[in-house]
Design an enzyme around this catalytic site. Structure first.
Site, mmCIF file in Angstrom:
data_model
loop_
_atom_site.group_PDB
_atom_site.id
_atom_site.type_symbol
_atom_site.label_atom_id
_atom_site.label_comp_id
_atom_site.label_asym_id
_atom_site.label_seq_id
_atom_site.Cartn_x
_atom_site.Cartn_y
_atom_site.Cartn_z
ATOM 1 C CB SER A 146 -0.854 -0.011 1.277
ATOM 2 O OG SER A 146 -1.483 1.234 1.494
ATOM 3 C CE1 TYR A 159 -5.311 -1.655 4.361
ATOM 4 C CE2 TYR A 159 -3.982 0.314 4.037
ATOM 5 C CZ TYR A 159 -4.650 -0.782 3.520
ATOM 6 O OH TYR A 159 -4.634 -1.009 2.167
#
Ligand code: NAP
Length: 254
Positions: A146, A159
């Site tokens: 990410s 996350y």
């Protein structure tokens, strides 16, 4: 003239986690279009993915039902899939996100994200690596990282921690397995239109701020990630180990 067969996945068998929707579906469709048979692993029905793959006329598709938050279940699923036919590739795509201010972040939101995004990714890679090494087969693993493998973000503590971890594990596994015929690399998607980013896109202010910072001037689509995955599964990337390719419309370059 370049050797286009270096980009073909004909004859390969690839397992993609979370292939029922979003980026996972995009990867499954691209990979099958490049000639591979795809096993989609996840907890939801994969009918739409199966239909899109059939329409695209690529390799075959089958679904393997599995809740990836349980390590033993996920490893048993991979072993069962392997018993039906060895795998050449594993794409660790499944992931979850939970949003809350750091001061309010709950242990449940921490644990759930870490279980799926990091722990399950490691132990599924371990199961794949064990099989490939035992049988002396080459293999390719792609981890979906990410922008938050590189940046902090806001309101997504678990996350960000998990995706920084994904980048670290990609490098560690690459170092352990590169000389043994297993390539481990990552793709870092930018802002892609999926249910993962639904909340951001629904927030007009955040959505406009994000879009204005993307040099390409658009959000990404799952197929943008799928095409990069084809490259990392194909012979063309045989000398790549521990790399992370941003597919982000230029976000990180800014
Ligand atoms: P998505 O549409 O929400 O898809 C997530 C996938 O993970 C779904 O298939 C989901 O299955 C599966 N999954 C989650 N928990 C699972 C579990 N316990 N067992 C089995 N499957 C599970 O999100 P996405 O955007 O496509 O995300 C795919 C990956 O890309 C994730 O790793 C995400 O972090 C990463 N990513 C996305 C973006 C973006 O902008 N969208 C950016 C960077 C990275 P269900 O449908 O059954 O829940």
């Amino acid at each position: 003239m370049s050797d286009l067969s270096a980009f073909s996945l004909a004859g390969r068998r690839v397992l993609v986690t979370g292939a029922n929707t979003g980026i996972g579906r995009g990867i499954a469709v691209s990979v099958s279009r490049a000639g591979a048979d795809v096993v989609g692993a996840g907890r939801s029905a994969m009918d739409e993915t199966a239909a899109q793959i059939e329409a695209a006329g690529g390799g075959r598709f089958e679904a393997a039902s599995c809740d990836l938050s349980d390590k033993a279940t996920a490893q048993a699923m991979l072993d069962q899939v392997w018993a039906a036919g060895p795998l050449d590739g594993l794409v660790n795509n499944a992931g979850v996100i939970r949003r809350a201010d750091a001061v309010d972040f709950t242990e449940a939101d921490w644990d759930e994200v870490m279980e799926v995004n990091l722990k399950s990714l490691f132990f599924l890679s371990q199961a794949f690596g064990r099989k490939a090494l035992e049988e002396g087969r080459r293999g390719k693993i792609i981890n979906i990282a990410s922008m938050l493998s590189f940046q902090g973000g806001i309101r997504v503590a678990s996350y960000t921690a998990s995706k920084h971890g994904v980048l670290g594990l990609t490098r560690l596994l690459a170092c352990e397995w590169a000389a043994k015929g297993i390539n481990v690399n990552a793709i870092a998607p930018g802002y892609i239109e999926t249910s993962n980013t639904e909340a951001l896109r629904a927030d007009a202010e955040r959505s406009a701020a994000i879009l204005s910072r993307i040099p390409a001037g658009r959000w990404g689509e799952p197929g943008d990630i799928g095409d990069a995955a084809v490259f990392l599964l194909a012979r063309a990337s045989d000398y790549m180990h521990g790399a992370c390719i941003p597919v982000d419309g230029g976000w990180l370059a800014r």
